[in-house]
Design a protein around this motif. Structure first.
Motif, PDB file in Angstrom:
ATOM      1  N   GLN A 157      -1.923   0.448   5.776  1.00 35.00           N
ATOM      2  CA  GLN A 157      -3.145   0.271   6.564  1.00 35.00           C
ATOM      3  C   GLN A 157      -3.863  -1.020   6.167  1.00 35.00           C
ATOM      4  O   GLN A 157      -4.296  -1.786   7.019  1.00 35.00           O
ATOM      5  CB  GLN A 157      -4.072   1.480   6.395  1.00 35.00           C
ATOM      6  CG  GLN A 157      -5.300   1.420   7.259  1.00 35.00           C
ATOM      7  CD  GLN A 157      -4.977   1.479   8.751  1.00 35.00           C
ATOM      8  OE1 GLN A 157      -3.983   2.065   9.159  1.00 35.00           O
ATOM      9  NE2 GLN A 157      -5.807   0.841   9.547  1.00 35.00           N
ATOM     10  N   ARG A 158      -3.982  -1.257   4.882  1.00 35.29           N
ATOM     11  CA  ARG A 158      -4.667  -2.466   4.380  1.00 35.29           C
ATOM     12  C   ARG A 158      -3.942  -3.733   4.833  1.00 35.29           C
ATOM     13  O   ARG A 158      -4.561  -4.675   5.319  1.00 35.29           O
ATOM     14  CB  ARG A 158      -4.751  -2.392   2.854  1.00 35.29           C
ATOM     15  CG  ARG A 158      -5.759  -3.296   2.223  1.00 35.29           C
ATOM     16  CD  ARG A 158      -5.973  -2.985   0.742  1.00 35.29           C
ATOM     17  NE  ARG A 158      -4.769  -3.178  -0.048  1.00 35.29           N
ATOM     18  CZ  ARG A 158      -4.088  -2.212  -0.651  1.00 35.29           C
ATOM     19  NH1 ARG A 158      -4.477  -0.960  -0.582  1.00 35.29           N
ATOM     20  NH2 ARG A 158      -3.003  -2.481  -1.356  1.00 35.29           N
ATOM     21  N   PHE A 159      -2.622  -3.735   4.715  1.00 36.02           N
ATOM     22  CA  PHE A 159      -1.839  -4.905   5.121  1.00 36.02           C
ATOM     23  C   PHE A 159      -1.893  -5.096   6.636  1.00 36.02           C
ATOM     24  O   PHE A 159      -1.987  -6.222   7.128  1.00 36.02           O
ATOM     25  CB  PHE A 159      -0.386  -4.784   4.665  1.00 36.02           C
ATOM     26  CG  PHE A 159      -0.200  -4.819   3.169  1.00 36.02           C
ATOM     27  CD1 PHE A 159      -1.158  -5.337   2.319  1.00 36.02           C
ATOM     28  CD2 PHE A 159       0.964  -4.322   2.609  1.00 36.02           C
ATOM     29  CE1 PHE A 159      -0.965  -5.384   0.942  1.00 36.02           C
ATOM     30  CE2 PHE A 159       1.172  -4.360   1.225  1.00 36.02           C
ATOM     31  CZ  PHE A 159       0.200  -4.892   0.398  1.00 36.02           C
ATOM     32  N   ARG A 160      -1.819  -4.000   7.382  1.00 43.28           N
ATOM     33  CA  ARG A 160      -1.878  -4.098   8.848  1.00 43.28           C
ATOM     34  C   ARG A 160      -3.212  -4.683   9.289  1.00 43.28           C
ATOM     35  O   ARG A 160      -3.265  -5.563  10.153  1.00 43.28           O
ATOM     36  CB  ARG A 160      -1.651  -2.745   9.497  1.00 43.28           C
ATOM     37  CG  ARG A 160      -1.750  -2.819  11.030  1.00 43.28           C
ATOM     38  CD  ARG A 160      -1.423  -1.508  11.689  1.00 43.28           C
ATOM     39  NE  ARG A 160       0.023  -1.331  11.638  1.00 43.28           N
ATOM     40  CZ  ARG A 160       0.616  -0.209  11.246  1.00 43.28           C
ATOM     41  NH1 ARG A 160      -0.085   0.828  10.874  1.00 43.28           N
ATOM     42  NH2 ARG A 160       1.925  -0.130  11.236  1.00 43.28           N
ATOM     43  N   GLU A 161      -4.305  -4.195   8.715  1.00 45.79           N
ATOM     44  CA  GLU A 161      -5.630  -4.709   9.079  1.00 45.79           C
ATOM     45  C   GLU A 161      -5.759  -6.194   8.742  1.00 45.79           C
ATOM     46  O   GLU A 161      -6.289  -6.968   9.538  1.00 45.79           O
ATOM     47  CB  GLU A 161      -6.721  -3.902   8.378  1.00 45.79           C
ATOM     48  CG  GLU A 161      -6.861  -2.494   8.934  1.00 45.79           C
ATOM     49  CD  GLU A 161      -7.780  -1.605   8.118  1.00 45.79           C
ATOM     50  OE1 GLU A 161      -8.323  -2.066   7.078  1.00 45.79           O
ATOM     51  OE2 GLU A 161      -7.956  -0.435   8.507  1.00 45.79           O
ATOM     52  N   ALA A 162      -5.261  -6.583   7.575  1.00 43.84           N
ATOM     53  CA  ALA A 162      -5.316  -7.997   7.195  1.00 43.84           C
ATOM     54  C   ALA A 162      -4.471  -8.845   8.142  1.00 43.84           C
ATOM     55  O   ALA A 162      -4.882  -9.933   8.549  1.00 43.84           O
ATOM     56  CB  ALA A 162      -4.841  -8.180   5.749  1.00 43.84           C
TER      57      ALA A 162
ATOM     58  N   SER B 229       0.892   5.048  -3.021  1.00 43.85           N
ATOM     59  CA  SER B 229      -0.222   4.788  -2.092  1.00 43.85           C
ATOM     60  C   SER B 229       0.265   3.994  -0.888  1.00 43.85           C
ATOM     61  O   SER B 229      -0.433   3.115  -0.368  1.00 43.85           O
ATOM     62  CB  SER B 229      -1.331   4.023  -2.818  1.00 43.85           C
ATOM     63  OG  SER B 229      -1.822   4.766  -3.910  1.00 43.85           O
TER      64      SER B 229
ATOM     65  N   ARG C 277      -6.206  -9.194  11.498  1.00 45.35           N
ATOM     66  CA  ARG C 277      -7.295 -10.184  11.401  1.00 45.35           C
ATOM     67  C   ARG C 277      -6.729 -11.601  11.435  1.00 45.35           C
ATOM     68  O   ARG C 277      -7.271 -12.482  12.097  1.00 45.35           O
ATOM     69  CB  ARG C 277      -8.113  -9.972  10.123  1.00 45.35           C
ATOM     70  CG  ARG C 277      -9.130  -8.869  10.225  1.00 45.35           C
ATOM     71  CD  ARG C 277     -10.115  -8.896   9.058  1.00 45.35           C
ATOM     72  NE  ARG C 277      -9.474  -8.873   7.749  1.00 45.35           N
ATOM     73  CZ  ARG C 277      -9.102  -7.784   7.105  1.00 45.35           C
ATOM     74  NH1 ARG C 277      -9.319  -6.591   7.630  1.00 45.35           N
ATOM     75  NH2 ARG C 277      -8.540  -7.864   5.911  1.00 45.35           N
TER      76      ARG C 277
ATOM     77  N   ALA D  17      -1.962   3.857   2.338  1.00 38.56           N
ATOM     78  CA  ALA D  17      -3.153   3.022   2.168  1.00 38.56           C
ATOM     79  C   ALA D  17      -2.777   1.544   2.180  1.00 38.56           C
ATOM     80  O   ALA D  17      -3.463   0.720   2.785  1.00 38.56           O
ATOM     81  CB  ALA D  17      -3.875   3.381   0.872  1.00 38.56           C
ATOM     82  N   ALA D  18      -1.672   1.199   1.525  1.00 35.80           N
ATOM     83  CA  ALA D  18      -1.216  -0.193   1.498  1.00 35.80           C
ATOM     84  C   ALA D  18      -0.826  -0.649   2.898  1.00 35.80           C
ATOM     85  O   ALA D  18      -1.179  -1.754   3.321  1.00 35.80           O
ATOM     86  CB  ALA D  18      -0.033  -0.347   0.542  1.00 35.80           C
TER      87      ALA D  18
END
Length: 74
Positions: free
Chosen positions: A52-57, A46, A60, A49-50
């Motif tokens: 994208q999730r890490f980039r968004e975090a 994945s 932020r 998905a990881a």
């Protein structure tokens, strides 16, 4: 010598990210373990998905500085 300077700068920036993430007071083994788990997720089935999730975090966390990253946004 320029390569050494660039390497030192990158290591300092990465250390700053550990501080920014609120992990500076954890033992080095905990920080390395967290990074290893993240690296495994980024290389696993994945990975997209990881990433994208890490980039968004991360985005932020950088934006918590009112949009200024202080030059640390690698």
């Amino acid at each position: 010598m320029n390569a050494r300077r660039e390497d030192a700068r990158r290591k300092i920036q990465l250390g700053g990210l550990v501080v920014k993430a609120g992990m500076a007071d954890y033992p080095a083994a905990v920080v390395l373990g967290a990074l290893t788990l993240a690296a495994n997720a980024l290389n696993g089935p994945s990975a997209e998905a990881a990433l994208q999730r890490f980039r968004e975090a991360g985005d932020r966390a950088f934006s918590d500085d009112n949009g200024a990253d202080g030059g640390n946004h690698l």
